[in-house]
Enzyme design. Sequence first.
Site, PDB file in Angstrom:
ATOM      1  N   ILE A  95      -3.425  -6.547   8.593  1.00 16.66           N
ATOM      2  CA  ILE A  95      -2.666  -5.472   7.949  1.00 16.66           C
ATOM      3  C   ILE A  95      -3.144  -5.483   6.511  1.00 16.66           C
ATOM      4  O   ILE A  95      -2.737  -6.321   5.718  1.00 16.66           O
ATOM      5  CB  ILE A  95      -1.141  -5.711   7.993  1.00 16.66           C
ATOM      6  CG1 ILE A  95      -0.640  -5.939   9.420  1.00 16.66           C
ATOM      7  CG2 ILE A  95      -0.406  -4.524   7.357  1.00 16.66           C
ATOM      8  CD1 ILE A  95       0.851  -6.268   9.500  1.00 16.66           C
ATOM      9  N   TYR A 146       5.491 -11.628   4.829  1.00 20.22           N
ATOM     10  CA  TYR A 146       4.420 -11.035   4.019  1.00 20.22           C
ATOM     11  C   TYR A 146       4.177 -11.982   2.851  1.00 20.22           C
ATOM     12  O   TYR A 146       4.869 -11.925   1.841  1.00 20.22           O
ATOM     13  CB  TYR A 146       4.833  -9.642   3.557  1.00 20.22           C
ATOM     14  CG  TYR A 146       3.804  -8.874   2.771  1.00 20.22           C
ATOM     15  CD1 TYR A 146       2.466  -9.288   2.693  1.00 20.22           C
ATOM     16  CD2 TYR A 146       4.158  -7.712   2.111  1.00 20.22           C
ATOM     17  CE1 TYR A 146       1.537  -8.562   1.976  1.00 20.22           C
ATOM     18  CE2 TYR A 146       3.237  -6.973   1.388  1.00 20.22           C
ATOM     19  CZ  TYR A 146       1.931  -7.397   1.324  1.00 20.22           C
ATOM     20  OH  TYR A 146       1.004  -6.680   0.597  1.00 20.22           O
ATOM     21  N   THR A 163       0.824  -1.201   0.000  1.00 21.32           N
ATOM     22  CA  THR A 163       0.000   0.000   0.000  1.00 21.32           C
ATOM     23  C   THR A 163       0.862   1.255   0.000  1.00 21.32           C
ATOM     24  O   THR A 163       0.432   2.307  -0.476  1.00 21.32           O
ATOM     25  CB  THR A 163      -0.951  -0.016   1.215  1.00 21.32           C
ATOM     26  OG1 THR A 163      -1.769  -1.194   1.137  1.00 21.32           O
ATOM     27  CG2 THR A 163      -1.848   1.196   1.252  1.00 21.32           C
ATOM     28  N   LYS A 184       1.697 -12.279   7.644  1.00 13.74           N
ATOM     29  CA  LYS A 184       0.558 -11.563   7.067  1.00 13.74           C
ATOM     30  C   LYS A 184       0.164 -12.335   5.818  1.00 13.74           C
ATOM     31  O   LYS A 184       0.879 -12.329   4.819  1.00 13.74           O
ATOM     32  CB  LYS A 184       0.952 -10.130   6.721  1.00 13.74           C
ATOM     33  CG  LYS A 184      -0.077  -9.376   5.886  1.00 13.74           C
ATOM     34  CD  LYS A 184       0.462  -8.010   5.492  1.00 13.74           C
ATOM     35  CE  LYS A 184      -0.411  -7.354   4.434  1.00 13.74           C
ATOM     36  NZ  LYS A 184       0.116  -6.021   4.040  1.00 13.74           N
TER      37      LYS A 184
END
Length: 300
Positions: free
Chosen positions: A210, A141, A52, A168
């Site tokens: 997240i 991630y 993001t 995540k």
Amino acid sequence: MTLATKADFKGVIPPLVTPFDADENIDVEALRAEIRFHLTTGVHGLCVTGSTGDGQMLSLEQSVTVARVAVEEVAGAVPVIAGIIRDSTAEVIRYGQALKETGVAALQVTPVHYLFQPDEQTTVEYYRRITEATGLPVVIYNVIPYALIPATTVYRVIQEIDLVVGVKQSGGNIHQLADLLKAAPTEGVVLTAVDDLLYPAYLLGAQGAISATLTVVPELCVAQWNAVQAGDHKTALDIHNKLLPVWRAIDGPNMTVRIKAALELQGRNGGLGAHPLTPVSDAERDAIRAALVESGVLPV
């Protein structure tokens, strides 16, 4: 410095946008304002320089600038996680060692972004080398579609490497998330980034999130998290149905500029996108506005 543990990474952790100015430099004041806004909403942490935040586009110096500003603004109120999206172990370590100097609580590290998937032992070694070289906690991630780390490997990494404090799970894969939650690694947390299924993920046992939706409408996301913790599932489901159109509107090509448009429509300054991201069209902006109205964030 006391190292963060898995207990520090739970709840609503928005991944912030990186505001750029017209010269594609970091708009530090816009970033500071966005951090201050999020802190007023009751979030449990912040993540910078992730997807993001256009982390794959940022130089080491830009990444350090963003992380340092976040740590300064937060002033210890919540943990700051810094994302690294690089294509080699050496580059991840180089970024990680520089980011450590900013005082971030942890790193969020993708598998290599461009290459295809290494085997299981190499993946374990990748995260082991990163933690040993940086001395920082790491959140895996798991987002790269053609290098998605299998749930069994994620479990092994979390269990075997002390400084890997969680994962995540992203990429829209609720099935992978379900497998990870069933495995229930004892040495780390499982966080969700499956935006359209945040509520079901919490019910399955995800210890937080997240994800981009949290950045666009953090107040709603904090309210949903609190409702789940209180056992108020009617409220949590109602908020799920408000969040869903928001995610549908921002999901798609050039997502970070869509997110910035959503912030602008709410009177927040997410800055400009960096080239070659395509600016949002009038039709896309109208769809985002309609979704924010449907969610109750903007007036009719």
